[in-house]
Design a protein around this motif. Structure first.
Motif, PDB file in Angstrom:
ATOM      1  N   LEU A  17       0.423  -1.738   0.329  1.00  0.00           N
ATOM      2  CA  LEU A  17       0.133   0.145   0.161  1.00  0.00           C
ATOM      3  C   LEU A  17       0.786   1.040  -0.060  1.00  0.00           C
ATOM      4  N   LEU A  18       1.710   1.122   0.605  1.00  0.00           N
ATOM      5  CA  LEU A  18       2.482   2.882   0.752  1.00  0.00           C
ATOM      6  C   LEU A  18       3.580   2.700  -0.387  1.00  0.00           C
ATOM      7  N   ILE A  31       1.890   1.556  -2.974  1.00  0.00           N
ATOM      8  CA  ILE A  31       1.217   2.569  -4.146  1.00  0.00           C
ATOM      9  C   ILE A  31       0.938   4.460  -3.589  1.00  0.00           C
ATOM     10  N   TYR A  32       1.002   4.291  -2.595  1.00  0.00           N
ATOM     11  CA  TYR A  32       0.975   5.556  -2.424  1.00  0.00           C
ATOM     12  C   TYR A  32       2.798   6.462  -2.758  1.00  0.00           C
ATOM     13  N   ALA A  40       3.457   2.328 -17.646  1.00  0.00           N
ATOM     14  CA  ALA A  40       2.937   0.594 -18.247  1.00  0.00           C
ATOM     15  C   ALA A  40       2.769   0.084 -17.404  1.00  0.00           C
ATOM     16  N   PRO A  41       1.876  -0.699 -17.307  1.00  0.00           N
ATOM     17  CA  PRO A  41       1.744  -1.793 -16.318  1.00  0.00           C
ATOM     18  C   PRO A  41       2.363  -3.195 -15.803  1.00  0.00           C
ATOM     19  N   ILE A  87       4.487  -1.246 -13.237  1.00  0.00           N
ATOM     20  CA  ILE A  87       3.749  -0.814 -11.585  1.00  0.00           C
ATOM     21  C   ILE A  87       3.541  -2.215 -11.041  1.00  0.00           C
ATOM     22  N   MET A 105       5.324  -3.756  -7.356  1.00  0.00           N
ATOM     23  CA  MET A 105       4.472  -4.214  -6.746  1.00  0.00           C
ATOM     24  C   MET A 105       5.285  -5.653  -6.110  1.00  0.00           C
ATOM     25  N   PHE A 129      -6.750   3.288   4.804  1.00  0.00           N
ATOM     26  CA  PHE A 129      -5.926   3.583   3.630  1.00  0.00           C
ATOM     27  C   PHE A 129      -6.206   2.259   2.847  1.00  0.00           C
ATOM     28  N   THR A 130      -6.709   1.087   3.049  1.00  0.00           N
ATOM     29  CA  THR A 130      -6.776   0.048   1.827  1.00  0.00           C
ATOM     30  C   THR A 130      -7.305   0.393   0.691  1.00  0.00           C
ATOM     31  N   ALA A 169      -6.179   2.829  -1.360  1.00  0.00           N
ATOM     32  CA  ALA A 169      -4.619   2.789  -2.497  1.00  0.00           C
ATOM     33  C   ALA A 169      -5.137   2.090  -3.160  1.00  0.00           C
ATOM     34  N   LEU A 199      -7.518   3.977  -5.791  1.00  0.00           N
ATOM     35  CA  LEU A 199      -6.590   5.293  -6.807  1.00  0.00           C
ATOM     36  C   LEU A 199      -5.572   4.240  -7.003  1.00  0.00           C
ATOM     37  N   LEU A 200      -5.514   2.669  -7.852  1.00  0.00           N
ATOM     38  CA  LEU A 200      -4.317   1.954  -7.990  1.00  0.00           C
ATOM     39  C   LEU A 200      -5.671   1.943  -9.332  1.00  0.00           C
ATOM     40  N   ILE A 236      -4.643   2.744 -13.014  1.00  0.00           N
ATOM     41  CA  ILE A 236      -4.720   2.080 -14.132  1.00  0.00           C
ATOM     42  C   ILE A 236      -5.915   2.306 -15.591  1.00  0.00           C
ATOM     43  N   MET A 284      -4.435   4.837 -17.005  1.00  0.00           N
ATOM     44  CA  MET A 284      -3.683   4.543 -18.099  1.00  0.00           C
ATOM     45  C   MET A 284      -4.307   4.107 -19.424  1.00  0.00           C
ATOM     46  N   GLN A 332      -3.533   5.378 -22.859  1.00  0.00           N
ATOM     47  CA  GLN A 332      -2.475   4.331 -23.697  1.00  0.00           C
ATOM     48  C   GLN A 332      -3.288   3.188 -24.987  1.00  0.00           C
ATOM     49  N   TRP A 336      -5.244   0.900 -24.700  1.00  0.00           N
ATOM     50  CA  TRP A 336      -5.852   0.138 -24.902  1.00  0.00           C
ATOM     51  C   TRP A 336      -6.754  -0.806 -25.474  1.00  0.00           C
TER      52      TRP A 336
END
Lengths: 258, 358
Positions: A157-158, A160-161, A194-195, A198, A202, B15-16, B19, B22-23, B27, B30, B34, B36
């Protein structure tokens, strides 16, 4: 002398095998953790709180500082070579793939690795581990696994942040120094991202989380009976975690680019 | 108990969740950025090597990414087959005569694959072959200006891209010049059988004949000048006659009118029994006589010319004397010394009048 060398090698090998066995046990107990819904779940939540949430501020500040530095340097230097677009690639490589996970790991080592090692070492010195065993509670399942999972989740998670603050938050910082167009910045950044970048970040975070939590737990359990060994356990946990994280980072990077 | 300890579950949940949201958002953005899920158009090209053309290599047009290299493979002919895709929003750039150009930085800053749109308006069908700028077909397209090639962004690349055509052009010019000089030398040596040799031979013969030709031209010019003078004299005479005739025609009482009158002089002239003729003859005789007398007078005048000269000489002497008198008067109005006696000298010639009165 030969005897002392032999004894040292045997001792090292014994410790290494013990560490491997400990790691295997941690993995085995971690796989059972979510099925059994143990009380260690509360420990997991607190571990994420201490490792992830409380480290967010430091993580964010560091991410924005590094991102802003890259933008300022890149936007000043790269246009001289006609390679302005490389700035976004460099940002993605540095923040998402390389420095982001590693710096996050360093923060967590400094904050939580020492905390886990000294806490577990204190429990060993205070015979709390023996008490858990005496009442039939597996200390690995109850004490180590929530910390390992919490550490891994927190690092993920950190990470990602760190990416968000490093890639987007730094833009806000740069606006105070050297304003650039948001639309162009955002689109160029998304085009460069690009994926795989990420996923790479991760993956590193997960590996670093496993390393830090396992090493800290192992060093915490590895002390003798003296309370003076507690800080030593913390120091060893930090040192070994740094070395192993860097080593793992190199291996993962080599695996990506090889 | 601290706030964070009491609400640890909520804080960790937020928090989880934040995240992950946002992720996922990043994506999704993105993927949208891009493209896709957007349609791409596939084309093929061939490159000499795959050094700078790898799967994922971006294709740019005027600084914008318009496509990507998808796949490269080495074919049996030894060149590299490349499959690339063009985004649907840039499909209009794919026209007949479009070509790819691999531009490598001269200072080692990598390479860039550029798409240049053809100037034809006909769209290029999907899965067509697109030539590269290095290929013979691409060179032909560039030379025929069938493709729109913008100037390069990089100054050094732009300069170098200009240098190559210049060097090629210079080389061609030097080769052509050498060939021309060789041909000229051979022609001057009389060894050429081409049109230039013929021209040189003809020119040499013409130069050899030039003095003779100039002499002939001079003779012609002199003859033409004489003829022109004669012709001009004749023309003057004719013009005078014409003028006189015109005046006669213009005069209503003139000779012509009188002659043309049926009751005029001609009829009289024809019916006067030679009277007029005789009269004319008489007049002619008298005229002849007058002319003869005139000739005699002229001869006499010629004989008297020396005497006339003497008279003139004496006149001149008198004038000198008069000048002396006037000078004396000017110098001394009282005539103190008087006028110097001058000894008379008789003329060597005797005048006609003196002779006549002797």
């Amino acid at each position: 002398m030969i005897e002392s060398i032999g004894a040292s090698v045997r001792d090292k090998a014994s410790r290494f095998l013990y560490a491997l066995a400990f790691f295997g046990r941690v993995v085995d107990r971690s796989l059972r953790f979510f099925r059994r819904r143990q009380v260690g779940y509360k420990v997991l939540v607190f571990q994420i709180l201490f490792t992830g949430v409380e480290a967010l501020l430091v993580n964010a500040v560091m991410a924005m500082a590094i991102g802003a530095a890259i933008i300022v340097i890149g936007s000043s230097l790269l246009p001289q070579f006609g390679q302005s677009r490389l700035m976004y690639d460099i940002m993605v490589i540095v923040i998402t793939k390389e420095l982001g996970p590693l710096l996050t790991a360093f923060i967590v080592i400094a904050r939580s690795g020492t905390a886990i090692a000294t806490e577990l070492a204190g429990m060993v010195v205070g015979h709390e581990i023996e008490a858990y065993i005496s009442v039939g509670v597996d200390p690995v399942s109850f004490l180590v696994v929530p910390r390992v999972i919490g550490m891994v989740a927190s690092l993920a998670l950190l990470s990602i942040y760190f990416n968000l603050f490093g890639l987007l938050g730094s833009f806000l910082v740069v606006q105070l120094i050297k304003p650039i167009a948001f639309a162009e910045y955002f689109q160029s950044l998304l085009a460069a991202l690009a994926p795989g970048d990420i996923l790479s970040g991760m993956a590193k975070s997960l590996v670093f989380g496993v390393i830090i939590s396992t090493v800290a737990s192992y060093q915490g359990f590895a002390i003798g009976r003296a309370s003076t060994e507690i800080p030593v356990a913390g120091i060893k946990a930090v040192g070994q975690s740094f070395v192993l994280c860097i080593f793992a980072d190199v291996l993962i990077t080599l695996a990506q680019y090889a | 108990m601290k706030f964070r300890m009491r609400h640890a579950d909520r804080i960790v949940g937020v928090f989880t969740l934040l995240a992950f949201v946002l992720l996922v958002g990043v994506i999704i953005l993105m993927g949208a950025n891009q493209r896709w899920f957007a349609k791409n158009y596939t084309y093929f090209a061939q490159f000499p090597t795959a050094g700078s053309v790898q799967p994922g290599t971006a294709i740019f047009h005027k600084g914008f990414q318009v496509g990507t290299i998808r796949r490269v493979s080495l074919n049996e002919a030894g060149s590299v087959d490349a499959e690339f895709s063009i985004q649907d929003s840039y499909y209009h750039l794919m026209r007949t005569h479009s070509l790819l150009e691999l531009v490598t930085s001269p200072i080692g800053l990598g390479s860039q694959l550029l798409l240049h749109a053809g100037r034809s308006l006909e769209p290029l069908p999907e899965e067509s072959y697109v030539p590269t700028a290095d290929s013979a077909e691409g060179q032909d397209l560039i030379e025929l200006e069938l493709v729109d090639i913008p100037p390069k962004d990089d100054t050094i690349t732009r300069l170098l891209s200009n240098v190559n055509p210049l060097l090629e052009s210079t080389s061609k010019t030097v080769t052509t010049l050498n060939r021309t000089l060789t041909e000229l030398n051979r022609a001057l040596a009389g060894q050429s059988e081409g049109p230039l040799g013929d021209i040189i031979t003809d020119a040499s013969a013409a130069v050899a004949r030039l003095p003779t030709t100039l002499d002939e031209i001079n003779s012609l010019v002199v003859a033409a000048r004489d003829s022109a003078v004669t012709l001009l004299d004749s023309a003057n005479v004719i013009a005078g006659n014409l003028e006189t005739m015109s005046a006669s025609f213009a005069d209503p009482t003139g000779l012509v009118t009188t002659l043309l009158d049926p009751k005029g002089s001609i009829a009289t002239f024809l019916d006067d029994k030679d009277a007029l003729y005789n009269r004319v003859m008489t007049m002619l005789l008298e005229a002849e006589r007058s002319v003869r007398s005139l000739r005699e007078i002229s001869a006499s005048l010629s004989a008297e010319m020396p005497k006339l000269a003497v008279v003139l000489e004496e006149g001149k002497t008198a004038l000198v004397s008069a000048q002396d008198v006037l000078e004396g008067l000017k110098n001394n109005p009282l005539l103190k010394g008087g006028i110097t006696e001058r000894e008379e000298q008789d003329s060597l010639y005797s005048s006609m009048r003196e002779g006549a009165f002797e």
